[in-house]
Design an enzyme around this catalytic site. Sequence first.
Site, PDB file in Angstrom:
ATOM      1  N   LYS A  12      15.422   1.730 -22.965  1.00  0.00           N
ATOM      2  CA  LYS A  12      16.098   3.047 -22.464  1.00  0.00           C
ATOM      3  C   LYS A  12      15.861   2.987 -21.046  1.00  0.00           C
ATOM      4  CE  LYS A  12      14.326   5.967 -26.490  1.00  0.00           C
ATOM      5  NZ  LYS A  12      13.599   7.392 -26.792  1.00  0.00           N
ATOM      6  N   TYR A  52      22.362  10.439 -31.698  1.00  0.00           N
ATOM      7  CA  TYR A  52      21.222  11.268 -31.909  1.00  0.00           C
ATOM      8  C   TYR A  52      21.488  12.370 -33.029  1.00  0.00           C
ATOM      9  CZ  TYR A  52      17.393   8.807 -29.241  1.00  0.00           C
ATOM     10  OH  TYR A  52      16.378   7.861 -28.907  1.00  0.00           O
ATOM     11  N   PHE A  60      14.765  19.664 -28.287  1.00  0.00           N
ATOM     12  CA  PHE A  60      14.905  18.561 -27.304  1.00  0.00           C
ATOM     13  C   PHE A  60      16.385  17.813 -27.301  1.00  0.00           C
ATOM     14  CE2 PHE A  60      12.635  16.770 -31.022  1.00  0.00           C
ATOM     15  CZ  PHE A  60      13.195  15.675 -31.120  1.00  0.00           C
ATOM     16  N   ARG A  88       8.895  -0.922 -35.624  1.00  0.00           N
ATOM     17  CA  ARG A  88       8.262   0.368 -35.300  1.00  0.00           C
ATOM     18  C   ARG A  88       6.471   0.421 -34.886  1.00  0.00           C
ATOM     19  NH1 ARG A  88      11.255   5.020 -34.501  1.00  0.00           N
ATOM     20  NH2 ARG A  88       9.314   6.362 -35.224  1.00  0.00           N
ATOM     21  N   THR A  94       5.698   7.850 -30.902  1.00  0.00           N
ATOM     22  CA  THR A  94       6.732   8.296 -30.002  1.00  0.00           C
ATOM     23  C   THR A  94       6.330   8.980 -28.773  1.00  0.00           C
ATOM     24  OG1 THR A  94       7.627   9.327 -32.162  1.00  0.00           O
ATOM     25  CG2 THR A  94       8.671  10.319 -29.995  1.00  0.00           C
ATOM     26  N   ARG A 105       5.179   1.299 -26.509  1.00  0.00           N
ATOM     27  CA  ARG A 105       5.353   2.655 -25.632  1.00  0.00           C
ATOM     28  C   ARG A 105       3.869   3.109 -25.026  1.00  0.00           C
ATOM     29  NH1 ARG A 105       8.503   5.626 -30.557  1.00  0.00           N
ATOM     30  NH2 ARG A 105      10.397   5.470 -29.564  1.00  0.00           N
ATOM     31  N   ASN A 115      10.053   7.221 -23.192  1.00  0.00           N
ATOM     32  CA  ASN A 115       9.230   6.335 -23.885  1.00  0.00           C
ATOM     33  C   ASN A 115       9.683   4.818 -24.219  1.00  0.00           C
ATOM     34  OD1 ASN A 115      11.115   6.709 -25.710  1.00  0.00           O
ATOM     35  ND2 ASN A 115       9.622   7.909 -27.130  1.00  0.00           N
ATOM     36  N   HIS A 118      13.613   2.432 -28.244  1.00  0.00           N
ATOM     37  CA  HIS A 118      14.041   3.201 -29.457  1.00  0.00           C
ATOM     38  C   HIS A 118      13.912   2.166 -30.629  1.00  0.00           C
ATOM     39  CE1 HIS A 118      16.251   5.075 -32.654  1.00  0.00           C
ATOM     40  NE2 HIS A 118      16.804   4.055 -32.866  1.00  0.00           N
ATOM     41  N   GLU A 129      22.760   2.211 -37.214  1.00  0.00           N
ATOM     42  CA  GLU A 129      22.382   2.156 -35.782  1.00  0.00           C
ATOM     43  C   GLU A 129      23.329   0.965 -35.353  1.00  0.00           C
ATOM     44  OE1 GLU A 129      18.763   5.073 -35.474  1.00  0.00           O
ATOM     45  OE2 GLU A 129      18.524   2.940 -34.776  1.00  0.00           O
TER      46      GLU A 129
HETATM   47  N1  UDP Z   1      11.601  13.095 -28.188  1.00  0.00           N
HETATM   48  C1  UDP Z   1      11.389  14.131 -26.983  1.00  0.00           C
HETATM   49  N2  UDP Z   1      10.540  15.300 -27.466  1.00  0.00           N
HETATM   50  C2  UDP Z   1      10.062  15.548 -28.729  1.00  0.00           C
HETATM   51  C3  UDP Z   1      10.368  14.444 -29.604  1.00  0.00           C
HETATM   52  C4  UDP Z   1      10.998  13.440 -29.443  1.00  0.00           C
HETATM   53  O1  UDP Z   1      11.979  14.038 -26.188  1.00  0.00           O
HETATM   54  O2  UDP Z   1       9.241  16.483 -28.801  1.00  0.00           O
HETATM   55  C5  UDP Z   1      12.492  12.302 -27.932  1.00  0.00           C
HETATM   56  C6  UDP Z   1      11.768  10.864 -27.655  1.00  0.00           C
HETATM   57  O3  UDP Z   1      12.149  10.140 -26.610  1.00  0.00           O
HETATM   58  C7  UDP Z   1      11.960  10.196 -29.067  1.00  0.00           C
HETATM   59  C8  UDP Z   1      13.413  10.619 -29.227  1.00  0.00           C
HETATM   60  O4  UDP Z   1      13.433  12.016 -29.111  1.00  0.00           O
HETATM   61  O5  UDP Z   1      11.877   8.817 -28.827  1.00  0.00           O
HETATM   62  C9  UDP Z   1      13.724  10.563 -30.781  1.00  0.00           C
HETATM   63  O6  UDP Z   1      12.749  11.359 -31.554  1.00  0.00           O
HETATM   64  P1  UDP Z   1      12.178  10.797 -32.825  1.00  0.00           P
HETATM   65  O7  UDP Z   1      11.390  11.903 -33.430  1.00  0.00           O
HETATM   66  O8  UDP Z   1      13.412  10.072 -33.748  1.00  0.00           O
HETATM   67  O9  UDP Z   1      10.952   9.768 -32.224  1.00  0.00           O
HETATM   68  P2  UDP Z   1      11.179   7.877 -32.458  1.00  0.00           P
HETATM   69  O10 UDP Z   1      11.791   7.646 -33.742  1.00  0.00           O
HETATM   70  O11 UDP Z   1      11.788   7.515 -31.258  1.00  0.00           O
HETATM   71  O12 UDP Z   1       9.794   7.670 -32.212  1.00  0.00           O
HETATM   72 MG    MG Z   2      13.657   8.293 -34.536  1.00  0.00          MG
END
Ligand code: UDP
Ligand code: MG
Length: 136
Positions: A12, A52, A60, A88, A94, A105, A115, A118, A129
């Site tokens: 990112k 997204y 958010f 993952r 996250t 992360r 973070n 992705h 994707e």
């Molecule tokens: N995100 C955020 N605030 C939140 C939750 C998620 O800014 O409260 C952002 C975060 O950068 C995350 C992305 O949105 O990586 C996508 O969210 P997801 O729940 O899919 O998390 P990930 O799969 O990336 O762990």
């Molecule tokens: Mg996700």
Amino acid sequence: MSNLEQTLSIIKPDAVERNLVEEIKDEFKNNNFIIKKEKKIKLEKSDAEQFYKVHETKPFYNDLCNYLSSGPIVVMILEKENGVTANRELMGATDPKNAEEGTLRKKYGISIDKNSVHGSDSLENAQKEISFFFKD
Ligand code: UDP
Ligand code: MG
């Protein structure tokens, strides 16, 4: 039995900006991921909104799409045995505050929004994707 899977990874903007691309790619390679394809690109906000889309109802969403399109990113197809889950696990939670020691992360993330990486969350989404970014 072998279960080679491909997954989509994004380095990112926060990590690209801090010149962490080579270091993060080495993390993947050291964890036996093969980087099958990669490219450095900058998304338009509309691209980020499409990518997204699953989050479009979340509070958010707008900030997230602004952020992902705020600077260059590196998108990669990673391949490994059980690659989706393995990625993952390597990424960690996250929110970097909740991420396990040794995860990407934890090491590189600044905050829940910045973070650093992705990774696709299922094999089905990985395939979607990958075709989003790599048409051929
Ligand atoms: N995100 C955020 N605030 C939140 C939750 C998620 O800014 O409260 C952002 C975060 O950068 C995350 C992305 O949105 O990586 C996508 O969210 P997801 O729940 O899919 O998390 P990930 O799969 O990336 O762990
Ligand atoms: Mg996700």
